[in-house]
Motif scaffolding. Sequence first.
Motif, PDB file in Angstrom:
ATOM      1  N   TYR A  16      -4.661   2.939   3.289  1.00 51.09           N
ATOM      2  CA  TYR A  16      -5.336   2.170   4.321  1.00 51.09           C
ATOM      3  C   TYR A  16      -6.504   1.419   3.680  1.00 51.09           C
ATOM      4  O   TYR A  16      -6.935   1.752   2.576  1.00 51.09           O
ATOM      5  N   ASP A  17      -6.997   0.414   4.377  1.00 55.27           N
ATOM      6  CA  ASP A  17      -8.176  -0.300   3.901  1.00 55.27           C
ATOM      7  C   ASP A  17      -9.391   0.562   4.213  1.00 55.27           C
ATOM      8  O   ASP A  17      -9.984   0.468   5.292  1.00 55.27           O
ATOM      9  N   GLU A  27     -12.393   0.570   3.105  1.00 59.75           N
ATOM     10  CA  GLU A  27     -13.653  -0.134   3.332  1.00 59.75           C
ATOM     11  C   GLU A  27     -13.754  -0.589   4.782  1.00 59.75           C
ATOM     12  O   GLU A  27     -14.801  -0.444   5.421  1.00 59.75           O
ATOM     13  N   ALA A  52      -5.299  -3.744  10.739  1.00 59.57           N
ATOM     14  CA  ALA A  52      -6.053  -4.864  10.167  1.00 59.57           C
ATOM     15  C   ALA A  52      -5.880  -6.125  11.006  1.00 59.57           C
ATOM     16  O   ALA A  52      -6.827  -6.890  11.216  1.00 59.57           O
ATOM     17  N   GLY A  74       0.785  -1.228   0.000  1.00 61.65           N
ATOM     18  CA  GLY A  74       0.000   0.000   0.000  1.00 61.65           C
ATOM     19  C   GLY A  74       0.813   1.273   0.000  1.00 61.65           C
ATOM     20  O   GLY A  74       0.290   2.348   0.325  1.00 61.65           O
TER      21      GLY A  74
END
Length: 727
Positions: free
Chosen positions: A483-484, A486, A434, A17
């Motif tokens: 970043y994620d 969702e 995460a 990422g």
Amino acid sequence: MTGTRTDELARLAELHGVAVSYRPAPDRTVTVPDSAVVAALHALGVDATTPEAVRTALADQERALRERLLPPTVVHWAGDPHDPAALTALPPRTRVRIETEAGEESYRVSAPLVAGLPLVAGLPLGVHRVTATAPDGRTAHAHLVVAPDRLPAPPGRSYGLLVQLYSLLSRRSWGMGDLGDLAELAGWAGRVAGAGFVQVNPLHSAVPGAPTDPSPYRPSSRRFPDPVHLRVEDVPEYAYAEDRERLAGLLERAARLRATVLDKGALIDRDAVWELKREALETVLAVPLGPGRRAAYDAFRAAHGQALDDHATYYALAETHGPDWTTWPDGLRDPRSAATTRARAELADRVAFHTRLAWLTDGQLQAAQRTAREAGMPVGIVHDLAVGVHPAGADSWAQQDVFAAGMSVGAPPDAFNARGQDWGLPPWRPDRLAACGYAPFRELLRALFRYAGALRIDHVMGLFRLWWIPQGSPPTEGTYVHYDAEAMLAVLALEAGRAGSVVIGEDLGTVEPGVRETLQRRGVLGTSVLWFERDWTGDGRPLPPERWRADCLATATTHDLPPTAARLTGDHVELRDRLGLLTRPAAEERAEAVADVTEWLALLGGLGLVDSVGPADSAGLADSVGPVGSPGPVGSTATGPPGADEEAEVRAVHRFLLRTPARLIGVWLPDGVGDRRPQNLPGTCAEYPNWRLPIADREGRAVPLEELTAAPRLRALLEVFAQLREG
């Protein structure tokens, strides 16, 4: 670096990422330095310092992804009839066990699904635990976030007041605005002015010591509020404190401190205020709690657990070793060390003191929200969530495992700042978030939503990516780390939904494509500031009200921008010129400012938004306090020079906001008395008294809360929103 290494480094960065380039504009791509990429990877625990290290790390990561059964966190939106892709991709005959947040367990078999029923059918909202065991014996664990489709929407359309709480002094405060003042303002604004909310600055805990960092956007902890905001006299035990003489002396000193700000033009001195309050609270907290109060206190401690214990321990240790935990003795730098455990026991009284302060502040925050709702506000108090925390503060000490060491958050160069920005905030590691199911983020939100009718998220784009700057490098030599989004949004939707709270995202400035659309789809309101709302894809002219987005908080200004009167009169240019902040000749800046305001006033005049009668001639709120004076040369709003009748122009600006479809409209409270000074002037430190200014009138005289709520100018401005009060 060779071409081969660049390709491999780019692939390695992509898998983690980390960006190797970014697009500040649709037609422009900027390549970030390899040094920034290598440093960001290092902060994520990946060695990319040599070509061999890159190849090894790349091979390891690709193998791990191939062999992985589940990612560490999986998201399911409650309205989606299909399983998350991560679950449907499991090998056939994989055994799946789901343990819900409540501890209930169920066993289900993956594809082919029994009767076609999805694995997540019937699961309640929450963060659940998934265990998958493949036929070949591989086992994986994951957090399953089941979130509502959308965040709560505002209950109807309303307007509210925007204020920096420290600047809102009353004749009862101790030298800066406090939670008693907030409750008073909310009660008045809801009952008399028909406001739907009051938005305040972040009230997070500050770094201890003097002088402390006055910025509310660089706190020690975002999880717990700052006790400097306590109204000491409202603590129930205050009435039973034995040393009345000591408290009386402190009240006298507080009165003198307050008078230096309200009557003598001094700046707000947060450190001096806290010195007085801390001494008073030492006396008040010596009073034993009654049985009911003790039960409530114990429940608070149980609800916040280890996080609260760590928070109080940090402040107790800081009293002995200073506020920067990175300079503490080796053993104490680790919150889980034996040395810290011993110190916590030795400092038990001080740990208890700071635990009580957190509880008392939380209680007064909840009381302010209750007051707002009881006054008829559909939203109540809107709290502000800062982007991050101080690198030497409580959160960075207690949560070292989830922060990226050696990195700082900021912004890349843009049209407003060619050198970029370094905010001095350590970023969260997306991989560690995460891995723990976003527990720190969940706990942070849950704590804030205890007393927030709505939450404003500063730099909401940080849910998607943040600009990481290696320590010692200029902001120009950073890179974006993703970043994620969702997962972050799912956690946000889950906690906001549980609390029934609205979320407002500060999405000003450069925003990557798709971000605003994603936020809108999930119910996060945006932020629209009048002076920035132009037809940027067309002729660049001011955007007419019907073309504004509805899902937003619409305002005329913010704490980082000039108050409306300063914008209209050009005072903001003169201020920046005096401080040497202009990058062009002052004449050019003045001409551009006049042209900008003139364009907007022409639009306001063309829409008929100019006062046609004096505010004293209108019915409602203004009449309730008597005549407010002549409206002045009304026609100047449409045809005269900017600022010729600033009060009429300020009202016209807010009438324009009312014409937009915006769900929420914010009124900068200092605009109600003609304040010229921004609370924060970006690009300054010692040159300008950021975060230390009381609300003042156009002459710079501090205006206490008691006078503010009776000010004819504020009453006339709020009369603009009479139709919202009635409708």
